[in-house]
Structures are given as C-alpha cells and as structure tokens.
Write a protein that holds these residues in place. Structure first.
Motif, short mmCIF file in Angstrom:
data_model
loop_
_atom_site.label_atom_id
_atom_site.label_comp_id
_atom_site.label_asym_id
_atom_site.label_seq_id
_atom_site.Cartn_x
_atom_site.Cartn_y
_atom_site.Cartn_z
N ASN A 37 0.81 -1.22 0.00
CA ASN A 37 0.00 0.00 0.00
C ASN A 37 0.85 1.27 0.00
OD1 ASN A 37 0.94 0.08 2.63
ND2 ASN A 37 -1.01 -0.55 3.54
N SER A 38 2.16 1.13 -0.10
CA SER A 38 3.06 2.28 -0.17
C SER A 38 4.42 1.84 -0.68
CB SER A 38 3.20 2.95 1.21
OG SER A 38 3.75 2.04 2.14
N TYR A 39 5.26 2.84 -1.00
CA TYR A 39 6.61 2.53 -1.50
C TYR A 39 7.62 3.45 -0.87
CZ TYR A 39 6.10 6.59 -4.63
OH TYR A 39 5.94 7.86 -5.14
N ILE A 40 8.88 2.99 -0.85
CA ILE A 40 9.99 3.76 -0.29
C ILE A 40 11.01 4.05 -1.39
CG2 ILE A 40 11.88 3.78 1.39
CD1 ILE A 40 10.26 1.78 3.06
N PRO A 41 11.22 5.31 -1.78
CA PRO A 41 12.23 5.63 -2.79
C PRO A 41 13.63 5.31 -2.26
CG PRO A 41 10.69 7.46 -2.46
CD PRO A 41 10.48 6.50 -1.34
N THR A 42 14.38 4.50 -3.01
CA THR A 42 15.67 4.02 -2.54
C THR A 42 16.72 4.13 -3.66
OG1 THR A 42 14.57 2.43 -1.08
CG2 THR A 42 16.91 2.08 -1.53
N PHE A 43 17.75 4.93 -3.44
CA PHE A 43 18.88 4.98 -4.36
C PHE A 43 19.75 3.74 -4.10
CE2 PHE A 43 23.41 5.76 -4.87
CZ PHE A 43 23.48 6.17 -6.18
N HIS A 44 20.31 3.15 -5.16
CA HIS A 44 21.18 1.99 -4.95
C HIS A 44 22.18 1.83 -6.09
CE1 HIS A 44 19.73 -0.99 -7.97
NE2 HIS A 44 18.66 -0.24 -7.93
N VAL A 45 23.16 0.98 -5.84
CA VAL A 45 24.21 0.66 -6.81
C VAL A 45 24.35 -0.86 -6.88
CG1 VAL A 45 26.69 0.85 -7.30
CG2 VAL A 45 25.45 2.81 -6.37
N HIS A 46 24.69 -1.37 -8.05
CA HIS A 46 24.97 -2.81 -8.19
C HIS A 46 26.30 -2.99 -8.92
CE1 HIS A 46 24.36 -7.12 -8.85
NE2 HIS A 46 24.77 -6.90 -10.09
N ASN A 47 27.11 -3.91 -8.43
CA ASN A 47 28.44 -4.18 -8.98
C ASN A 47 28.36 -5.28 -10.04
OD1 ASN A 47 31.14 -4.63 -9.41
ND2 ASN A 47 31.63 -5.17 -7.30
N LEU A 48 28.71 -4.94 -11.27
CA LEU A 48 28.63 -5.91 -12.38
C LEU A 48 29.88 -6.77 -12.53
CD1 LEU A 48 26.95 -3.61 -15.04
CD2 LEU A 48 25.91 -5.64 -14.02
N VAL A 49 30.90 -6.52 -11.73
CA VAL A 49 32.12 -7.33 -11.86
C VAL A 49 32.16 -8.47 -10.85
CG1 VAL A 49 33.51 -5.57 -12.97
CG2 VAL A 49 33.43 -5.63 -10.49
N ARG A 50 31.04 -8.72 -10.23
CA ARG A 50 30.88 -9.89 -9.37
C ARG A 50 29.66 -10.65 -9.88
NH1 ARG A 50 32.94 -10.06 -4.02
NH2 ARG A 50 35.19 -10.28 -4.29
N PHE B 139 26.37 -12.44 -10.14
CA PHE B 139 25.27 -12.58 -9.20
C PHE B 139 23.98 -12.68 -10.01
CE2 PHE B 139 22.71 -11.56 -5.39
CZ PHE B 139 23.37 -12.37 -4.47
N PRO B 140 23.02 -13.50 -9.57
CA PRO B 140 21.82 -13.75 -10.39
C PRO B 140 20.78 -12.65 -10.38
CG PRO B 140 21.71 -15.02 -8.34
CD PRO B 140 23.09 -14.40 -8.39
N VAL B 141 20.86 -11.71 -9.41
CA VAL B 141 19.88 -10.62 -9.34
C VAL B 141 20.60 -9.31 -9.06
CG1 VAL B 141 18.02 -12.11 -8.52
CG2 VAL B 141 19.51 -10.98 -6.86
N ILE B 142 19.90 -8.21 -9.28
CA ILE B 142 20.45 -6.89 -8.99
C ILE B 142 20.33 -6.62 -7.50
CG2 ILE B 142 20.13 -4.41 -9.34
CD1 ILE B 142 19.30 -5.04 -12.19
N THR B 143 21.46 -6.27 -6.89
CA THR B 143 21.50 -6.03 -5.45
C THR B 143 21.31 -4.54 -5.13
OG1 THR B 143 23.90 -5.79 -5.53
CG2 THR B 143 23.02 -8.00 -5.08
N LEU B 144 21.07 -4.28 -3.85
CA LEU B 144 20.84 -2.90 -3.42
C LEU B 144 22.05 -2.38 -2.64
CD1 LEU B 144 17.11 -3.10 -2.28
CD2 LEU B 144 18.04 -2.53 -4.53
N GLY B 145 23.19 -2.33 -3.33
CA GLY B 145 24.39 -1.80 -2.71
C GLY B 145 24.26 -0.30 -2.47
N LEU B 146 24.89 0.18 -1.40
CA LEU B 146 24.86 1.59 -1.03
C LEU B 146 23.43 2.12 -0.88
CD1 LEU B 146 27.76 1.20 -2.32
CD2 LEU B 146 27.70 3.64 -2.78
N ALA B 147 22.51 1.24 -0.50
CA ALA B 147 21.10 1.62 -0.42
C ALA B 147 20.92 2.85 0.46
CB ALA B 147 20.28 0.46 0.12
N SER B 148 20.28 3.88 -0.10
CA SER B 148 20.06 5.13 0.62
C SER B 148 18.62 5.57 0.43
CB SER B 148 21.00 6.23 0.10
OG SER B 148 22.35 5.83 0.16
N THR B 149 17.93 5.75 1.55
CA THR B 149 16.55 6.21 1.50
C THR B 149 16.45 7.58 2.15
OG1 THR B 149 15.92 5.29 3.64
CG2 THR B 149 15.79 3.82 1.74
N LEU B 150 15.29 8.18 2.05
CA LEU B 150 15.04 9.46 2.70
C LEU B 150 14.46 9.19 4.08
CD1 LEU B 150 13.49 11.20 -0.43
CD2 LEU B 150 15.84 11.36 0.40
#
Length: 218
Positions: free
Chosen positions: A53-66, A68-79
């Motif tokens: 019923n709601s969402y949280i805006p989250t900035f993130h980074v994913h490392n492509l040189v490792r 991995f089967p899914v996109i990760t939420l590295g450096l996850a930063s929310t407000l």
C-alpha cells in the motif's frame, strides 16, 4: 484511514512519474529505474512495502564485476525510510525526488569520472545504512581494477585494511579473516580483462543491455 493497495496500473503510473523526473534512467521493471556506468548499475528502486500500500524511494548501486543472479541494493540510501502511499503520491513524489537529487552518492546522468564514483563510495562509508558492509570496499577495489587504475586499487585496498581491521571476527568468519579477504581481492583486481568479461556477461544475464549506458572516465 485504510490505505489503498497498489495495483499494476498504479505501479506503472508511479514508475512513469518518477521516470519523467529522472529521464536519464531506464525502466528495468515496474517501480525500478536504472542506468549503467561502466561496471556498475545505479538506480532508484521504488520499494513496495510488504502490505502493498506504499513505497519507499531508494537509491542503490549494483556491482557488475561480481557474478550474481539478481540486482543487489548496494549503497542503499533512503530518505529516512519515508514511505509514500497511493493517496499521497501526487503530493509527495516531486518533493522527495528533489531531495534525493541533492543527496545522490553518484550522479544519475552524464559520463562520470572514476574519482567521483569513488568519492560516492567513500561518502557512504562515512554514514552507512548499516555497519560492516565489506561489499562497499569490494566495489571500490574492483571498479578501479576494471578501469585498470592500479593506483586507485592500492588506495582502496589500503583503506579497506585500515577501516575493517578491527571489525568483529564474525564479519569475516565465512571468508577466513581480513587478510584472506584482501588477498582474494588483490588476485581478482590483478586481471582487469577478466573483470571486463564478467561485466559483459552480467549485462546480458541480468538483461540490462537495453538500458541507458554512460561512460566511466578514467
């Protein structure tokens, strides 16, 4: 007040609204916007909460040189974990997007210098979302190695050793300790061509090859 559930149509509209504010990003999936800078993905996940019923805006980074089967939420930063319900989306999303834009660890548009990317990682280390994230140091080392910048690789290794040496033993228990971890990273970082091949394969496997792509300058 009972909050409305987010329907598929709602999620599509919300995604489009955010994409209009961040046109340099591409739509990876509904509620997920991404583009690529060399060996990393950067983006905004509109993380839907468990009650849908709601969402949280989250900035993130994913490392492509490792691999991995899914996109990760590295450096996850929310407000501050601010969530947005459907009822308040129209009133809040522009304001939150503006605040997020001012606090981005890595720019979301244009080519970006390696120094600026590394600066974003260092800024996150100073104020992490949660402690003992060894992957942030791995990002710095392996992204520098992908760029072939041995000076920055060594700086990142030195920083990792300095910052993590007194971390609790359990953090490194599964990988044999700090020295073992750093030695493995040094070995990985010694072969930039292999890292580039891994990155190319991950771009295809994660199906991000059609998303907007920028250059990392080094």
């Amino acid at each position: 007040m009972t909050l409305s559930k987010l329907t598929t149509a709602d999620k599509k509209r919300i995604t489009q609204d955010w994409n209009e504010l961040f046109p340099s990003l591409g739509v990876y999936k509904p509620m997920h916007l991404i583009n690529r800078i060399g060996p990393i993905l950067v983006g905004i996940l509109l993380e839907v909460k468990s009650w849908n019923n709601s969402y949280i805006p989250t900035f993130h980074v994913h490392n492509l040189v490792r691999p991995f089967p899914v996109i990760t939420l590295g450096l996850a930063s929310t407000l501050n974990r601010q969530s947005v319900s459907l009822e308040f989306h129209e009133k809040k999303y522009r304001e939150l997007a503006k605040i997020m834009s001012k606090n981005l660890l890595i720019p979301l548009e244009g080519d970006v210098e390696l120094d600026k990317v590394l600066s974003g990682f260092k800024k996150y280390i100073e104020n992490p979302t949660f402690p003992f994230q060894i992957e942030v140091y791995e990002y710095m080392i392996l992204v520098s190695a992908w760029c072939g910048n041995t000076v920055e690789v060594q700086k990142a290794i030195d920083l990792a050793k300095k910052e993590t040496y007194n971390w609790p033993e359990h953090v490194f228990a599964r990988i044999g300790g700090v020295e073992s971890w750093l030695n493995k990273l040094k070995e990985e970082a010694s072969d930039s061509e292999k890292l580039k091949k891994i990155c190319e394969n991950q771009v295809i496997e994660l199906k991000v090859d059609k998303l907007p792509s920028r250059n990392i300058l080094y």
